[in-house]
Design an enzyme around this catalytic site. Structure first.
Site, PDB file in Angstrom:
ATOM      1  N   ILE A 157      22.241  42.728 -23.694  1.00 24.59           N
ATOM      2  CA  ILE A 157      22.673  43.693 -22.664  1.00 24.59           C
ATOM      3  C   ILE A 157      22.464  43.419 -21.585  1.00 24.59           C
ATOM      4  O   ILE A 157      21.224  43.635 -21.112  1.00 24.59           O
ATOM      5  CB  ILE A 157      22.566  45.072 -22.920  1.00 24.59           C
ATOM      6  N   GLU A 363      30.970  37.277 -23.249  1.00 19.76           N
ATOM      7  CA  GLU A 363      32.373  37.697 -23.216  1.00 19.76           C
ATOM      8  C   GLU A 363      33.190  37.019 -23.986  1.00 19.76           C
ATOM      9  O   GLU A 363      34.335  36.687 -23.734  1.00 19.76           O
ATOM     10  CB  GLU A 363      32.790  37.890 -21.689  1.00 19.76           C
TER      11      GLU A 363
END
Ligand code: CAA
Length: 381
Positions: A157, A363
């Site tokens: 993260i 992503e």
């Protein structure tokens, strides 16, 4: 067809270029080496309005367009991709997600401080066993009436420890598969929420990447984003714009490495002349310049489509696929042009080569972009 930037876009581009040279370049090697988060730089980017660029000014944003956003991403990434990823996640994933799908109370409470840069956000989708296969969420959010109980682990993260506000995707009803997934706003100091150690990464080492653990974390019902079961769509819609930001990051890394290689090739002499005058090097530079121009067209077009309110999923995935490959190829070539100097830290290109790799992974990997593109061009067969 117009290929010109507006006066305002040019000014924003120049401001980002100046910032990158004055504020990011000094110390970029040390931050990479010691994995130091660019806290001061991020604070200043907030003051410039670059952390909530596309957010409506009524929520403390800058009200700029997506083209301006990719221009800023490109300029910052030419110098420091560790900082630009913070900008990208806060703008495209966190602020966009909240502005587009949050309710009024959520925007007042959470979006405003994120858009002004007072706080930083994180987007928590990936898990130890759910990266590309994002529907396989193992983190659970049990509906307890007036609140949800979150349990599970998130991986890789970005802004993992520096964020204050976390958008967390979790499974509420396994039987419904992706239709049982929800998205939640989780505050950092919530009991049961712990942050794992910092990942020791190949590239973008200045950004802080952590795993996150949730153990009976109580999240009030009003912190769910959208209706019950909207979480997976929320993640997909948010990532669509995020991919344009990462495509711009890849473009910036490629352009930054090319500019350094070009300058070096004009100065460095071998066999009695600047190496740029040897065809072996001149052809490399020609290939790099052409790839960058093609990547730029794809990235700007995807952002422009978003600004026009036109479909941009296909364009965004194409831009990310192409620009990230260009970033990888061009940074490798930039090291080659520098020869032995390219292999040492002072010349920056080895860092750029390491940083470029992540643009083919996060992503949505290049393979995921090819899935999105092929599904779009093939439709249902
Ligand atoms: N918009 C809206 N809905 C979408 C969508 C989109 N772009 N893409 C898929 N969906 C919907 C589908 O319509 C479907 O819903 P319905 O059943 O209601 O029609 C549902 O989602 C499931 O879709 P699929 O059957 O296509 O799901 P899939 O599992 O075959 O594929 C995927 C989906 C595109 C591969 C997706 O899982 C994906 O994008 N994976 C990559 C995840 C990713 O990008 N992770 C990045 C982590 S974030 C990060 O990296 C941030 C950072 O730190 C920098």
């Amino acid at each position: 067809m117009l290929f010109e930037l507006s006066e305002e876009q040019l000014m924003i581009q120049q401001a980002a270029r100046d910032f990158a040279q004055l504020e990011l370049k000094p110390g970029v090697i040390e931050r990479d080496e010691h994995q130091k988060f660019p806290a001061e730089q991020v604070k200043k980017l907030g003051e410039l309005g670059f952390l909530g660029m596309m957010v409506d000014p009524k929520y403390n944003g800058s009200g700029m367009d997506a083209v301006s956003y990719v221009l800023v991403m490109e300029e910052l990434s030419k110098v420091d991709a560790s900082t630009s990823v913070v900008v990208s996640v806060n703008n495209s994933l966190v602020c966009y997600g909240l502005e587009a799908y949050g309710n009024e109370a959520q925007k007042e409470k959470y979006l405003k401080p994120l858009a002004s840069g007072e706080k930083i956000g994180a987007f928590c989708l990936s898990e130890p066993e759910a990266g590309s296969d994002a529907t396989s969420q193992q983190t659970t959010a049990e509906d307890m009436g007036d609140h949800y109980l979150l349990n599970g682990t998130k991986n890789w993260i970005t802004n993992g420890s520096t964020a204050s506000t976390y958008l967390v995707i979790a499974q509420t009803n396994k039987a419904l598969r992706h239709k049982g997934i929800n998205a939640f706003i989780v505050e950092k100091d919530t009991p049961g929420f712990t942050i794992g150690p910092k990942e020791n990464k190949l590239g973008i080492r200045g950004s802080d990447t952590h795993s996150l653990m949730f153990s009976d974390v109580k999240v009030p019902k009003e912190n769910r984003i959208g209706g019950d079961g909207f979480g997976f769509k929320f993640a997909m819609k948010t990532l669509e714009g995020g991919r344009i930001g990462i495509a711009a990051q890849a473009l910036g890394i490629a352009a930054g490495a090319y500019e350094l290689a070009l300058a070096y090739a004009k100065e460095r002499k071998s066999f009695g002349k600047p190496i740029a005058e040897h065809q072996a090097i001149a052809f490399k530079l020609a290939d790099m310049a052409t790839q960058i121009e093609a990547a730029r067209m794809l990235v700007y077009k995807a952002a422009w489509l978003k600004d026009q309110g036109l479909p941009y999923v296909l364009a965004g995935s194409m831009a990310k696929l192409f620009a990230s490959k260009a970033a990888m190829d061009i940074t490798v070539e930039a090291v080659q042009v520098h020869g032995g100097y390219g292999f040492v830290k002072e010349y920056h290109v080895e860092r750029m080569m390491r940083d470029a790799k992540i643009t083919q992974i996060y992503e949505g990997t290049s393979e995921i972009q090819k899935m999105v593109i092929s599904r779009s061009i093939l439709g249902s067969i």
